[in-house]
Design a protein around this motif. Sequence first.
Motif, PDB file in Angstrom:
ATOM      1  N   GLN A  65      43.864  23.075   6.012  1.00 48.20           N
ATOM      2  CA  GLN A  65      43.344  24.314   6.583  1.00 48.20           C
ATOM      3  C   GLN A  65      41.893  24.541   6.184  1.00 48.20           C
ATOM      4  OE1 GLN A  65      45.807  27.774   6.077  1.00 48.20           O
ATOM      5  NE2 GLN A  65      47.686  26.638   6.453  1.00 48.20           N
ATOM      6  N   GLY A  66      41.544  24.185   4.950  1.00 44.32           N
ATOM      7  CA  GLY A  66      40.169  24.385   4.497  1.00 44.32           C
ATOM      8  C   GLY A  66      39.175  23.589   5.300  1.00 44.32           C
ATOM      9  N   ALA A  67      39.588  22.426   5.790  1.00 45.09           N
ATOM     10  CA  ALA A  67      38.677  21.565   6.543  1.00 45.09           C
ATOM     11  C   ALA A  67      38.415  22.102   7.942  1.00 45.09           C
ATOM     12  CB  ALA A  67      39.242  20.148   6.617  1.00 45.09           C
ATOM     13  N   VAL A  68      39.387  22.816   8.508  1.00 44.01           N
ATOM     14  CA  VAL A  68      39.226  23.279   9.888  1.00 44.01           C
ATOM     15  C   VAL A  68      38.942  24.768   9.983  1.00 44.01           C
ATOM     16  CG1 VAL A  68      40.735  21.469  10.758  1.00 44.01           C
ATOM     17  CG2 VAL A  68      41.715  23.694  10.208  1.00 44.01           C
ATOM     18  N   ALA A  69      38.998  25.483   8.853  1.00 40.61           N
ATOM     19  CA  ALA A  69      38.901  26.938   8.914  1.00 40.61           C
ATOM     20  C   ALA A  69      37.496  27.427   9.221  1.00 40.61           C
ATOM     21  CB  ALA A  69      39.397  27.545   7.602  1.00 40.61           C
ATOM     22  N   THR A  70      36.497  26.918   8.510  1.00 39.70           N
ATOM     23  CA  THR A  70      35.152  27.449   8.687  1.00 39.70           C
ATOM     24  C   THR A  70      34.117  26.451   8.179  1.00 39.70           C
ATOM     25  OG1 THR A  70      33.639  29.243   8.135  1.00 39.70           O
ATOM     26  CG2 THR A  70      35.234  28.626   6.451  1.00 39.70           C
ATOM     27  N   HIS A  71      32.915  26.547   8.725  1.00 40.95           N
ATOM     28  CA  HIS A  71      31.818  25.736   8.196  1.00 40.95           C
ATOM     29  C   HIS A  71      30.808  26.614   7.471  1.00 40.95           C
ATOM     30  CE1 HIS A  71      30.336  27.420  11.828  1.00 40.95           C
ATOM     31  NE2 HIS A  71      30.586  26.417  12.617  1.00 40.95           N
ATOM     32  N   LEU A  74      36.343  11.428   8.267  1.00 41.52           N
ATOM     33  CA  LEU A  74      35.326  11.696   7.251  1.00 41.52           C
ATOM     34  C   LEU A  74      35.851  12.598   6.126  1.00 41.52           C
ATOM     35  CD1 LEU A  74      32.263  12.317   9.600  1.00 41.52           C
ATOM     36  CD2 LEU A  74      32.439  10.470   7.920  1.00 41.52           C
ATOM     37  N   SER A  75      37.069  13.116   6.283  1.00 42.19           N
ATOM     38  CA  SER A  75      37.638  14.037   5.298  1.00 42.19           C
ATOM     39  C   SER A  75      37.947  13.321   3.991  1.00 42.19           C
ATOM     40  CB  SER A  75      38.925  14.659   5.837  1.00 42.19           C
ATOM     41  OG  SER A  75      38.709  15.322   7.053  1.00 42.19           O
ATOM     42  N   PRO A  76      37.974  14.071   2.863  1.00 41.33           N
ATOM     43  CA  PRO A  76      38.413  13.479   1.597  1.00 41.33           C
ATOM     44  C   PRO A  76      39.809  12.888   1.759  1.00 41.33           C
ATOM     45  CG  PRO A  76      37.447  15.644   1.231  1.00 41.33           C
ATOM     46  CD  PRO A  76      37.552  15.470   2.721  1.00 41.33           C
ATOM     47  N   GLU A  77      40.017  11.713   1.202  1.00 39.64           N
ATOM     48  CA  GLU A  77      41.282  11.010   1.396  1.00 39.64           C
ATOM     49  C   GLU A  77      42.434  11.768   0.756  1.00 39.64           C
ATOM     50  OE1 GLU A  77      40.918   6.993   0.165  1.00 39.64           O
ATOM     51  OE2 GLU A  77      39.343   6.520   1.611  1.00 39.64           O
ATOM     52  N   ILE A 134      25.070  19.009   6.873  1.00 39.60           N
ATOM     53  CA  ILE A 134      25.464  17.614   7.089  1.00 39.60           C
ATOM     54  C   ILE A 134      26.297  17.089   5.925  1.00 39.60           C
ATOM     55  CG2 ILE A 134      24.618  15.248   7.374  1.00 39.60           C
ATOM     56  CD1 ILE A 134      22.266  16.407   8.948  1.00 39.60           C
ATOM     57  N   GLU A 135      25.838  17.353   4.693  1.00 39.29           N
ATOM     58  CA  GLU A 135      26.520  16.797   3.521  1.00 39.29           C
ATOM     59  C   GLU A 135      27.851  17.487   3.224  1.00 39.29           C
ATOM     60  OE1 GLU A 135      22.937  14.989   0.736  1.00 39.29           O
ATOM     61  OE2 GLU A 135      23.690  17.010   0.310  1.00 39.29           O
ATOM     62  N   LYS A 136      27.871  18.810   3.291  1.00 37.10           N
ATOM     63  CA  LYS A 136      29.044  19.562   2.845  1.00 37.10           C
ATOM     64  C   LYS A 136      30.031  19.889   3.956  1.00 37.10           C
ATOM     65  CE  LYS A 136      27.151  19.778  -1.243  1.00 37.10           C
ATOM     66  NZ  LYS A 136      27.610  18.856  -2.307  1.00 37.10           N
ATOM     67  N   VAL A 137      29.567  19.819   5.195  1.00 35.31           N
ATOM     68  CA  VAL A 137      30.449  20.181   6.316  1.00 35.31           C
ATOM     69  C   VAL A 137      30.774  18.959   7.176  1.00 35.31           C
ATOM     70  CG1 VAL A 137      30.721  21.658   8.345  1.00 35.31           C
ATOM     71  CG2 VAL A 137      29.573  22.544   6.305  1.00 35.31           C
TER      72      VAL A 137
END
Length: 312
Positions: A139-145, A247-250, A234-237
């Motif tokens: 959820q954290g990956a798709v919730a907000t940038h 590209l997400s953390p494994e 670019i780096e954090k999002v």
Amino acid sequence: MAPAATMTSRTILDAPENRFPLNLDIEIPRIRNLFHAATSNQWNPSLDIDWPALDISPYSEKQLYAARMYWSRRAWGEYGAISESPALQIRFCKENCAPDMRLFFAIRTQEESRHAEVCFRMAEMLGGYIEQPDLSEFQGAVATHGVRKMALDPDVPLEGVIAALVCAAEEIAFDVFRHLIDITPNPVAAQVLKSIMRDEVRHCAFGWAFMNSRIPHLSKTQLGAVEDAVITMIEKVELNGYHSAWLSPEGPAARAEIEVDRLTWEAGLGATVEELEKPVFIASVQRVRRQMQESWGIRLPMFRHHKIDGEF
């Protein structure tokens, strides 16, 4: 103990109203033209997509579930943009920005709503919209940038917000959209992607038109803040998998989403996979770097990611 008022973060909402005198003259002609183009190029997700042409009978149950998750995930992301636009509208009004910007973003909110609806409808046609990720850690990956927070933060210049959101993130997303259209054989899925992309063209053009009007007036310090905002985006999002699961953390969540993308791509229903998207992503970042340097004199650093060989 410090007073309560000083214990909370200061936001743009704490600034006094400064609406008048209210100027509605054209200040940035390119953006005013984009506003008029947006009002005359409306489309209806329920009527302008050939939904009856979507035949799901050739697909396996596994493929359909994956495609439902893929299009639901797209709807979640588009839904997030619905609240991003009003946050920026508040910033535009608080800083008394050019009226062209406020007019354009009134339509942009509507367009993001349309994108969320069409993705929802696509998921429904494939068997049913899914309301949330299977694994909560995704959820954290798709919730907000983070753009809503940036938009209301007076310490982040508006130019930095627009450069990061539009001239970096949305440009990358646009290139991936174009790639998706090229590789998606299902005609209805491709029609949905093309319809969204028609609006995204204007969204990207807005960012560059605004920034080109502001760059001559920015100090070296302000340009540095713009550069920092773009690098963070670019780096954090982007490199953290906001748009691309590979590209997400494994971890279990990332593996599940990568599998969803692969199954949807194999079915030809709209997704892509790492080996196809990677060169598109790299080329997009390189294009953004080149364009920002040529247009604004900003020099973005080289970036690294463990799934991409070398710096890019």
